[in-house]
Design an enzyme around this catalytic site. Structure first.
Site, short mmCIF file in Angstrom:
data_model
loop_
_atom_site.label_atom_id
_atom_site.label_comp_id
_atom_site.label_asym_id
_atom_site.label_seq_id
_atom_site.Cartn_x
_atom_site.Cartn_y
_atom_site.Cartn_z
N SER A 1 -1.84 -9.87 -3.75
CA SER A 1 -0.47 -9.44 -4.01
C SER A 1 0.54 -10.59 -4.05
CB SER A 1 -0.02 -8.42 -2.95
OG SER A 1 -0.79 -7.27 -3.08
N GLN B 1 -6.06 18.17 2.88
CA GLN B 1 -5.38 16.87 2.87
C GLN B 1 -5.20 16.29 1.47
OE1 GLN B 1 -7.50 15.87 7.10
NE2 GLN B 1 -6.64 14.10 6.08
N VAL C 1 1.18 3.52 2.39
CA VAL C 1 1.97 3.66 3.63
C VAL C 1 3.05 2.58 3.68
CG1 VAL C 1 1.89 3.62 6.15
CG2 VAL C 1 0.02 4.69 4.88
N CYS D 1 -2.45 10.95 10.51
CA CYS D 1 -1.48 11.87 9.91
C CYS D 1 -1.76 13.34 10.23
CB CYS D 1 -1.43 11.67 8.40
SG CYS D 1 -3.06 11.46 7.66
N HIS E 1 -0.02 17.01 3.62
CA HIS E 1 -1.20 17.68 4.16
C HIS E 1 -0.79 19.07 4.64
CE1 HIS E 1 -3.19 13.94 3.83
NE2 HIS E 1 -3.37 13.62 5.10
N ARG F 1 -10.51 17.46 1.79
CA ARG F 1 -9.64 16.79 0.80
C ARG F 1 -9.41 17.75 -0.37
NH1 ARG F 1 -6.98 12.69 2.22
NH2 ARG F 1 -8.84 11.56 2.85
N GLY G 1 0.81 -1.21 0.00
CA GLY G 1 0.00 0.00 0.00
C GLY G 1 0.84 1.27 0.00
P1 NAP Z 1 -3.63 1.34 0.44
O1 NAP Z 1 -2.67 2.06 -0.42
O2 NAP Z 1 -4.99 1.09 -0.09
O3 NAP Z 1 -2.98 -0.07 0.89
C1 NAP Z 1 -3.69 -1.00 1.65
C2 NAP Z 1 -2.75 -2.11 2.06
O4 NAP Z 1 -3.46 -3.03 2.90
C3 NAP Z 1 -2.25 -2.91 0.87
O5 NAP Z 1 -0.96 -3.41 1.14
C4 NAP Z 1 -3.25 -4.06 0.83
O6 NAP Z 1 -2.76 -5.21 0.18
C5 NAP Z 1 -3.38 -4.33 2.31
N1 NAP Z 1 -4.59 -5.10 2.59
C6 NAP Z 1 -5.86 -4.78 2.27
N2 NAP Z 1 -6.68 -5.78 2.63
C7 NAP Z 1 -5.91 -6.75 3.18
C8 NAP Z 1 -6.18 -8.02 3.72
N3 NAP Z 1 -7.41 -8.52 3.77
N4 NAP Z 1 -5.13 -8.75 4.19
C9 NAP Z 1 -3.89 -8.27 4.14
N5 NAP Z 1 -3.56 -7.06 3.62
C10 NAP Z 1 -4.57 -6.31 3.15
O7 NAP Z 1 -3.86 2.09 1.81
P2 NAP Z 1 -2.80 2.95 2.68
O8 NAP Z 1 -2.94 4.37 2.34
O9 NAP Z 1 -1.44 2.33 2.61
O10 NAP Z 1 -3.43 2.79 4.12
C11 NAP Z 1 -3.54 1.56 4.75
C12 NAP Z 1 -4.05 1.78 6.16
O11 NAP Z 1 -3.07 2.52 6.88
C13 NAP Z 1 -5.32 2.63 6.24
O12 NAP Z 1 -6.48 1.84 6.12
C14 NAP Z 1 -5.20 3.27 7.58
O13 NAP Z 1 -5.73 2.42 8.57
C15 NAP Z 1 -3.70 3.42 7.75
N6 NAP Z 1 -3.27 4.79 7.43
C16 NAP Z 1 -2.85 5.52 8.42
C17 NAP Z 1 -2.45 6.81 8.19
C18 NAP Z 1 -2.06 7.64 9.34
O14 NAP Z 1 -2.52 8.75 9.35
N7 NAP Z 1 -1.24 7.18 10.25
C19 NAP Z 1 -2.45 7.36 6.94
C20 NAP Z 1 -2.88 6.59 5.92
C21 NAP Z 1 -3.29 5.29 6.17
P3 NAP Z 1 -3.10 -5.48 -1.39
O15 NAP Z 1 -2.22 -4.55 -2.17
O16 NAP Z 1 -2.74 -6.91 -1.53
O17 NAP Z 1 -4.55 -5.18 -1.57
O1 3JN Z 2 -7.41 10.56 4.72
C1 3JN Z 2 -6.28 10.81 5.16
O2 3JN Z 2 -5.61 11.76 4.74
C2 3JN Z 2 -5.69 9.97 6.24
C3 3JN Z 2 -6.42 8.67 6.32
C4 3JN Z 2 -6.27 7.86 7.30
C5 3JN Z 2 -7.05 6.64 7.42
C6 3JN Z 2 -7.68 6.11 6.29
C7 3JN Z 2 -8.44 4.97 6.41
C8 3JN Z 2 -8.62 4.36 7.62
C9 3JN Z 2 -7.19 6.02 8.64
C10 3JN Z 2 -6.46 6.56 9.84
O3 3JN Z 2 -5.25 6.45 9.86
O4 3JN Z 2 -7.11 7.10 10.73
C11 3JN Z 2 -7.99 4.89 8.75
C12 3JN Z 2 -8.18 4.19 10.04
O5 3JN Z 2 -7.30 3.46 10.43
O6 3JN Z 2 -9.24 4.38 10.65
#
Ligand code: NAP
Ligand code: 3JN
Length: 338
Positions: free
Chosen positions: A41, A158, A15, A131, A244, A237, A13
């Site tokens: 994947s 954002q 992140v 974030c 951001h 957004r 993903g």
């Molecule tokens: P993304 O680009 O859509 O990537 C999602 C990742 O999760 C991919 O590696 C995906 O694998 C994997 N995944 C989805 N379903 C799965 C499953 N059933 N089993 C195993 N792996 C699975 O999303 P992202 O932006 O990286 O964000 C991912 C998560 O990180 C968010 O949902 C949120 O909770 C968190 N996040 C946190 C912040 C923060 O502010 N700290 C910011 C952004 C995101 P595949 O490629 O195989 O589908």
């Molecule tokens: O939208 C953004 O700029 C940050 C998104 C964060 C996010 C997206 C999907 C699920 C989160 C998060 O980190 O709070 C989550 C979640 O884990 O709830």
């Protein structure tokens, strides 16, 4: 130096990709790196330190022998797999909201509350904040220490990368479609994001705030360990790929001047002040992208109240807002506790 077996959950993903880059850039002492994602994947490979590493499907056995788990595959994956990982002896640093507000689980920004990492012993989990919260508290903490913050009013701008890789593709595609006089394909957001601003991030709650807005409220109080700070947020957004931006109004108990605020922020860890209005110099998303620091500018007094400061804060949402913050936590964890 001892090396650690590290599992990246959500490796493919937005992140996860950044996490792998940062582990390499910062020379994190990795013995084995396990890359985990969904079944979709399997067959993919990702590069780490010049080697191609196969992506594996996450399952109940994935954490055997792993010592640190960096999770970013969504809240439901963390809820299910973090306890399985900790039972296997792996410390989890979770990027999702699954455990952020759980009492006893530390919610950490290393520049702000590094000492809270010690509470990882409670459940084996350390939560990484949202974030938008991370970059805000990096700027708030030094002001809070000096002048005690009473109230914060924040509006965010954002980037689409905060929604993940599909949203980055959607903004690119919509720009191409619109420039070619075609209807934009709308899948990820409720509206067209190209050439637009959408005042909705995540779902609406019963109080008509969005979940993202209420995350900023609750997480800020927990990280600053001060439930008395009033916080209100509007999260928007915008058609920006990375970084951001935030407009933050801060009301303090003690008066600080704009110059004092500039000095305090210039000395704060992880902060770079860019503030020269005469030369139109202030933080910009395009320059913060790919950087580790939180950039602060437009520092000025709020002339509508006795003790108020306005600031503009910009940071790379995938780095400091997610992957970098998690790796910084891991660095303190191995240095002081493991
Ligand atoms: P993304 O680009 O859509 O990537 C999602 C990742 O999760 C991919 O590696 C995906 O694998 C994997 N995944 C989805 N379903 C799965 C499953 N059933 N089993 C195993 N792996 C699975 O999303 P992202 O932006 O990286 O964000 C991912 C998560 O990180 C968010 O949902 C949120 O909770 C968190 N996040 C946190 C912040 C923060 O502010 N700290 C910011 C952004 C995101 P595949 O490629 O195989 O589908
Ligand atoms: O939208 C953004 O700029 C940050 C998104 C964060 C996010 C997206 C999907 C699920 C989160 C998060 O980190 O709070 C989550 C979640 O884990 O709830």
């Amino acid at each position: 130096m001892r090396k650690f077996n590290v599992a990246v959950v959500g490796a493919t993903g937005a992140v996860g990709n950044e996490m792998i880059k940062i582990l390499e850039e910062r020379n994190f002492p990795v013995a084995e790196l396990k890359l985990l994602a969904s079944e979709r994947s399997v067959g993919k490979e990702m590069e780490f330190r010049g080697k191609q590493i196969p992506v594996e499907a996450l399952d109940e056995k994935s954490f055997t022998g792993m010592e640190i788990g960096l999770f970013s595959a969504g809240g439901s994956i963390s809820e299910h797999f973090a306890p399985i990982a900790t039972d296997a002896g792996c410390v989890v640093i979770d990027n999702t909201s699954a455990f952020r507000m759980t009492p006893g689980i530390p919610l950490v920004v290393p520049e702000v509350n590094p000492d809270d990492i010690k509470f990882y012993k409670n459940r084996g989990i350390i939560a990484n904040p949202n974030c938008s919260t991370i970059q805000m508290v990096v700027a708030l903490k030094p002001i809070h220490d000096v002048a005690k913050i009473k109230r914060v009013v924040v509006t965010t701008f954002q980037a689409v990368s905060g929604t993940g890789k599909k949203a980055v593709e959607e903004l690119s595609q919509q720009i191409k479609e619109l420039l070619n006089c075609q209807n934009p394909t709308i899948k990820v957001y409720p509206h067209q994001i190209a050439f637009n601003c959408i005042p909705q991030i995540d779902i609406f709650l019963s109080n008509d705030y969005t979940k993202e807005e209420m995350k900023m409220v609750g997480e800020t109080k927990k990280i600053l360990n001060d439930a008395s700070i009033a916080v209100t947020a509007t999260t928007v957004r915008v058609p920006v790929f990375y970084s951001h931006s935030e407009s933050i109004n801060i009301e303090t108990q003690k008066k600080i001047t704009a110059n004092e605020a500039k000095e305090i922020l210039s000395k704060a860890p992880g902060v770079i002040v860019i503030d020269n209005p005469k030369e139109s110099k202030y933080p910009l998303a395009i320059y913060a992208a790919g950087k580790d620091e939180t950039f602060v500018g437009r520092i000025r007094e709020d002339e509508s109240i006795p003790n108020g400061i306005n600031i503009w804060v910009v940071s790379d949402n995938l780095r400091k807002g997610a992957a970098l913050n998690a790796v910084q936590i891991a660095e303190i964890l191995i240095r002081d506790y493991l």
